[in-house]
Write a protein that holds these residues in place. Sequence first.
Motif, short mmCIF file in Angstrom:
data_model
loop_
_atom_site.label_atom_id
_atom_site.label_comp_id
_atom_site.label_asym_id
_atom_site.label_seq_id
_atom_site.Cartn_x
_atom_site.Cartn_y
_atom_site.Cartn_z
N SER A 60 0.83 -1.20 0.00
CA SER A 60 0.00 0.00 0.00
C SER A 60 0.86 1.26 0.00
CB SER A 60 -0.93 -0.01 1.22
OG SER A 60 -1.71 1.15 1.27
N LEU A 61 1.97 1.23 0.72
CA LEU A 61 2.89 2.37 0.72
C LEU A 61 3.56 2.54 -0.64
CD1 LEU A 61 4.58 1.86 4.21
CD2 LEU A 61 2.97 3.66 3.59
N LEU A 62 3.89 1.43 -1.29
CA LEU A 62 4.56 1.51 -2.58
C LEU A 62 3.61 1.98 -3.68
CD1 LEU A 62 6.61 -1.81 -2.36
CD2 LEU A 62 7.57 0.49 -2.48
N ASP A 63 2.34 1.60 -3.59
CA ASP A 63 1.36 1.97 -4.61
C ASP A 63 0.90 3.40 -4.35
OD1 ASP A 63 -0.51 1.97 -6.61
OD2 ASP A 63 -1.98 0.78 -5.53
N THR A 64 1.72 4.36 -4.72
CA THR A 64 1.45 5.75 -4.39
C THR A 64 0.24 6.32 -5.12
OG1 THR A 64 3.05 6.41 -6.09
CG2 THR A 64 3.84 6.21 -3.82
N ASP A 65 -0.10 5.79 -6.29
CA ASP A 65 -1.26 6.30 -7.02
C ASP A 65 -2.52 5.46 -6.79
OD1 ASP A 65 -0.52 4.04 -8.36
OD2 ASP A 65 -0.30 4.98 -10.32
N ASN A 66 -2.41 4.46 -5.91
CA ASN A 66 -3.58 3.65 -5.51
C ASN A 66 -4.32 3.04 -6.69
OD1 ASN A 66 -3.25 4.24 -2.70
ND2 ASN A 66 -4.19 6.23 -3.04
N GLU A 74 7.51 3.71 -9.21
CA GLU A 74 7.20 3.69 -7.78
C GLU A 74 8.28 2.96 -7.00
OE1 GLU A 74 2.32 3.79 -7.97
OE2 GLU A 74 3.37 1.88 -8.19
N ALA A 78 10.87 4.65 -4.19
CA ALA A 78 11.02 4.10 -2.85
C ALA A 78 12.48 3.81 -2.54
CB ALA A 78 10.19 2.83 -2.72
N TRP A 81 14.35 7.12 -1.93
CA TRP A 81 14.03 7.70 -0.64
C TRP A 81 14.76 6.98 0.48
CZ3 TRP A 81 11.36 5.94 3.77
CH2 TRP A 81 11.02 6.94 4.68
N LYS A 398 7.40 3.68 7.56
CA LYS A 398 7.64 3.37 6.15
C LYS A 398 9.09 2.95 5.93
CE LYS A 398 7.77 6.70 3.06
NZ LYS A 398 7.35 7.74 2.06
#
Length: 725
Positions: A60-66, A74, A78, A81, A398
């Motif tokens: 869910s954190l990786l799927d930034t555009d949902n 993506e 990650a 960052w 995260k």
Amino acid sequence: MSISSTSSSHTWRFFRSGGFDQVVISRGADLEHLSELDQKLWTVLNCPTLGLEFDAATTSLLDTDNDGQIRVPELIAAVRWCCARLVDSNLMFAEPGVPLTALKTDDAEGAALYAAAQRVLTYLDKPNDAALTVQDFLDTTKLYAADHFNGDGVVAPQLAQDPQLQQLIQDIIDCLGGVADRSGSQGVNQSLLEQFFQQAAAIVDWQRAGDADDSQLWPLGAETPAAVAALERVQAKVDDYFVRCQLAAFDQRAAASLNPDTGVYGSLSNRAIATLDTELAALPLATIDAAAALPLQTGVNPAWADAMQQLLTQVVEPLLGTEPTRTHLSRADWTAVQGLLAPWQAWQAQRPASALHQLPAERLAELAQGHGQADLAALIAEDAAITSFAENVQALEKLCRYQRDLVQLLRNFVSLSDFYQRRQKAIFQAGTLFIDQRSCELVLRVADAAKHACMASFSGCYLLYCTCTRKDQAPLQIVAALTAGDVDYSMAAGRNGVFYDRQGRDWKATVTKVVSQPISVRQAFWSPYKRLAAFIETQINKFAAARDKDIDSKTSAGITQASAQASTQATAKAPAPAAKSSFDIAKFAGIFAAIGLALGAIGTALAALAAGFLALPAWQMPLVLLGVMLLISGPSMLMAAMTLRRRNLGPLLDANGWAVNTRAIINIPFGAALTGVAKLPEHSERALADPYAQPRTRWGFWLLLVVTIVFCAYVWHFGWPLGLL
């Protein structure tokens, strides 16, 4: 083997497996330069967030555009960052845990993250040299406890050190309800605080306006509220009476209609009447008369007698006096009484609608004059001032999740090293299916078996689609690839097995669909003979069934004919002539001759084959037998080899929503490793005596006898073959 990307100065390392080169992700430098790796060398371009044996919170954190997909940009974002937040990116390959010393503090974001990490360790009662893990963030009650600031702008009673502030917060919660704090406790925010004091000020002002020293407002002093209550109880009914009387004075003919009809009393005559009867209470207070004088004692509707007595004793007499004795109430007196109590009623109508009335007036006045509002507002502002703490806590969680999970995902995305190197199961492998003395490791979850099979059939794998059920879980669909062994026992729909998921739970697995493909070259070698045997068995069964049916029909026809003949003979006067025999010797002679010719032709052909075979040199005979077997099994083996050569993991994943960027071959040795076939353990003892074993047939003896007879017949007819001398 080392291959460098043409667009990167980083030296990439590759390993070859599955028929293609896969990048090795094993160093921090690989992560730092991942964005430079040519995307054509990535094994996967995107994968779904569902149906994976992977932490759902991390996906869910990786799927930034949902959008339900994890894509290359993506993943690169990650990784970047993480590298920007860690002193040494090699920590991504270490055991799960991020210590304080691993955090960069050379920018504002890093410094804030470091400060938040220190506070988290303090709240968790951990030393500063301890590492933060994902488990530390699962229970937020310690991180966002009600007794310390947590940045949500909500102050619970536990956070206030001053007992007076604690009582104020509790009063606000009791009257207006609280706001949920991040800890789960009820507290007060700025909006609720302002609402409370606005209502408190309005109540205090209203109470001051109703000063008890005002004789006009309190005509009966402390008894005024009771008098108003007695008045309001009958006010509408008294007004109704005087209006009716005015109508009667206006027109005398109206009096009869305004008084109750005698039929009303008839409906009351046949039952018991109570003073609270609704039909009785609906009648006027008294008889309507143009004189317009309301009796207060005698001649009052029984349903209102008590209320009128209270009006007399609590309102009329205290306000108008007891002299002379009042037996009736005029309209003027009624208007005067209402006017005397109207100021108090008007003041009550201005009463603020608020739950704060449950607090004593002295408490509200004290709060309005005190500095509790300012002190509590300052406490709320202090808590809200560290709103960034909650955001930094989320960033720390995260980072801990990425440090634990991201490399594993890369080894199933940039490469398929987890699958091909078999250090651990890949994230798309759902578990192990045990069926038909085999364990299948290549098992995937599927949402729609029929839709999945349309694409998965191009994988070249023998597939079993199963529905798995377990009492405490919802049913799930899986597909398992059989990559070793045989399928002599048909894997038809309805067969059962056991599926063990990645958590070790066992499920009942029922086969619902089979996609048949070759499993091995050895199986393909024997498949023509098995098909021939199955064909012969089928034909024999058909022939036997046809003969059995023919015999039954002939027997039934014969019995029917015999019964008819017997009936005819019984009714005839003269005996019937004997039936002509249906046996035709010439016909049967022809049949026997045809059978003899067929057997002779078959025997001649077999003799010719045997003669030709025996005429060969001894060293050529095995070659001929081998050639015949290859002639029979060769096409099947060739087709199987071609199918096994293109056996590919890609379509199985593509059918689940993946975008596989290469041909991920499952060759024969690797396929054998993915499906375990039952075998006895080493050094095990085996008793070969089976008391219930099938008796051994002597077909080998009879075959040898037939070959010997054919050979002797050949020698007798043609002489001894010189090639064997």
